[in-house]
Design an enzyme around this catalytic site. Structure first.
Site, PDB file in Angstrom:
ATOM      1  N   HIS A 104       0.862  -1.180   0.000  1.00 41.67           N
ATOM      2  CA  HIS A 104       0.000   0.000   0.000  1.00 41.67           C
ATOM      3  C   HIS A 104       0.904   1.237   0.000  1.00 41.67           C
ATOM      4  O   HIS A 104       2.047   1.189   0.482  1.00 41.67           O
ATOM      5  CB  HIS A 104      -0.852   0.076   1.267  1.00 41.67           C
ATOM      6  CG  HIS A 104      -1.853  -1.015   1.435  1.00 41.67           C
ATOM      7  ND1 HIS A 104      -1.549  -2.218   2.015  1.00 41.67           N
ATOM      8  CD2 HIS A 104      -3.181  -1.065   1.137  1.00 41.67           C
ATOM      9  CE1 HIS A 104      -2.627  -2.977   2.060  1.00 41.67           C
ATOM     10  NE2 HIS A 104      -3.632  -2.304   1.530  1.00 41.67           N
ATOM     11  N   ASP A 107       2.161   1.974   3.372  1.00 44.37           N
ATOM     12  CA  ASP A 107       3.116   1.013   3.918  1.00 44.37           C
ATOM     13  C   ASP A 107       4.540   1.500   3.743  1.00 44.37           C
ATOM     14  O   ASP A 107       5.374   1.363   4.646  1.00 44.37           O
ATOM     15  CB  ASP A 107       3.018  -0.346   3.195  1.00 44.37           C
ATOM     16  CG  ASP A 107       1.695  -1.039   3.379  1.00 44.37           C
ATOM     17  OD1 ASP A 107       1.034  -0.779   4.391  1.00 44.37           O
ATOM     18  OD2 ASP A 107       1.335  -1.842   2.499  1.00 44.37           O
TER      19      ASP A 107
END
Length: 443
Positions: A104, A107
């Site tokens: 993501h 992330d």
């Protein structure tokens, strides 16, 4: 630029065969072994995920984090922490030997105090990821945007009642899709974690579904605008965190895509999400293949005694053998792969536990692949399946499917011929025994 080692005691994981007692070796996953005409790695295209392995601290709704993750030290500057986390992730990917990773946007880069700062952070870390990828050869299976963690998305992203939230989510996906494209990603995933409702009392279903369709069209349009050749994927899930999510399962998503002219979009199926939807994973894969939307896989499992998404490592060859059979029967995953969307258990606190979980899961996938290939090559299931439907290749079956017979025509035919068809055994137990024999023999 050299980075600190976070797994200095772990050597690269090697294939040592089924008789190996070394827990830090593969017993079944042999990347170069040819199965059904292709290398095992090319069939599976395995990926390790960034979020559960390197972002999640081991917390749950009742307790704080338990996992040993020095790169997540809250005392670190957020960008310094992101740099350490990326170094740890690529050291792990390289030593495990997986060819892909998934992420993501949030992330790999922290959210800033403004959208502009968030974009700058992501751009900086994408540049760093590109260097790691060049050094290690590890590639991006897919990227995505986190449209569910921040409080602005409490009522959804694309389906939010506030158009400003829709606009913010669209801008975030725009940047994440471009980042995925810059890194050469093979796919881009949209997980609608909060695209649903908690109560119908305050929900306009038709409006929210129309908003979701418009959002997907925007993503597809931008994919073509920037020349991204990867596949856009939707990840179905029936519920949790919302009471009901609009991407309930593969069949629901396929119907939605067809209705809104989004036929190039496929699905990224997760085993644990199938469980939450009341389906077997075998069913979800077979349904997606039959409906022409099979794209990629999140390989994990749930717990039959828990009613939520536990994201455990897959550990059952039996459960995955028929999944592999259906994937092989459908011609494979193409640009997709098997992403380990998996969490360690909260009591598996050591960093090296990440290796044990992924090694075991890769071995399970590899052996299931051998079983699936054996089933397909033998014809034990396919030949019996075709024989069961053989009548549809005859004159009556062909005329029915070609619309050559009306309802009155069929009424007259059954009356004239005095048809009285008798049931034929489906041989379920025999077929289950055949599958078990292939599992027993797989080497």
């Amino acid at each position: 630029m050299p980075h600190r080692s976070f797994f200095e005691d772990i050597d690269p994981i090697r294939f040592r065969g089924p008789d190996s007692d070394d827990p830090l070796s593969f017993r079944w996953y042999d990347a170069d072994r040819v199965v059904a005409g292709r290398r095992m790695e090319d069939h599976l295209r395995p990926a390790a995920c960034y979020w559960h392995s390197f972002v999640w601290p081991g917390s749950d709704m009742f307790g704080e984090g338990t996992l040993e993750r020095p790169w997540n030290d809250p005392a670190l500057d957020p960008m310094d922490a992101a740099t350490d986390k990326m170094a740890a992730a690529f050291e792990f990917f390289e030593k495990l030997g997986v060819p892909f990773f998934t992420f993501h946007d949030r992330d790999i880069a922290p959210e800033g105090s403004s959208f502009k700062e968030s974009c700058r952070n992501l751009d900086q870390m994408v540049d760093a990821a590109a260097e790691h990828m060049e050094r290690t050869g590890v590639q991006v299976l897919w990227g995505t945007a986190n449209l569910f963690s921040h409080r602005r998305y409490a009522a959804g992203a694309a389906t939010n009642p506030d158009p400003e939230v829709f606009a913010y989510a669209a801008a975030q996906v725009c940047h994440a899709l471009e980042a995925t494209h810059r890194l050469g990603g093979d796919n881009y995933v949209l997980w609608g974690g909060r695209e649903g409702y908690d109560t119908l009392i305050n929900t306009d279903l038709r409006r929210e579904l129309d908003q979701l369709a418009r959002f997907l069209h925007l993503v597809v349009e931008h994919k073509h605008r920037i020349g991204f050749e990867g596949t856009i994927l939707i990840e179905p899930k029936p519920s949790e965190p919302t009471k009901h999510q609009y991407d309930f399962d593969a069949a629901t998503v396929a119907g939605f895509l067809s209705r809104h002219g989004l036929d190039e979009v496929k699905v990224n199926l997760e085993a644990n999400h199938a469980t939450l939807g009341g389906h077997s994973f075998h069913h979800e894969v077979a349904a997606a293949a039959a409906l022409g939307v099979l794209g990629s896989i999140d390989a994990n499992r749930g717990d039959a005694q828990n009613g939520w998404d536990t994201d455990q490592f897959p550990n059952s060859v039996e459960d995955l053998s028929l999944v592999m059979f259906e994937i092989l029967r459908a011609g494979g995953l193409g640009r997709g792969g098997f992403n380990f969307d998996t969490k360690l258990r909260r009591q598996s606190t050591s960093r090296d536990d990440l290796f044990y979980g992924h090694i075991g899961a890769l071995d399970v996938l590899a052996r299931a692949l051998l079983v699936g290939a054996s089933l397909l090559e033998s014809g034990d299931l396919e030949d019996r399946r075709q024989a069961r439907y053989a009548g549809w290749g005859g004159p009556l079956g062909e005329d029915i499917l070609a619309a050559a017979l009306s309802l009155p025509d069929l009424h007259a035919m059954v009356t004239d011929r005095d048809l009285d068809p008798k049931p034929v055994s489906g041989r379920q137990e025999l077929l289950e025994n055949l599958v078990n024999r292939h599992i027993e023999r797989a080497r």
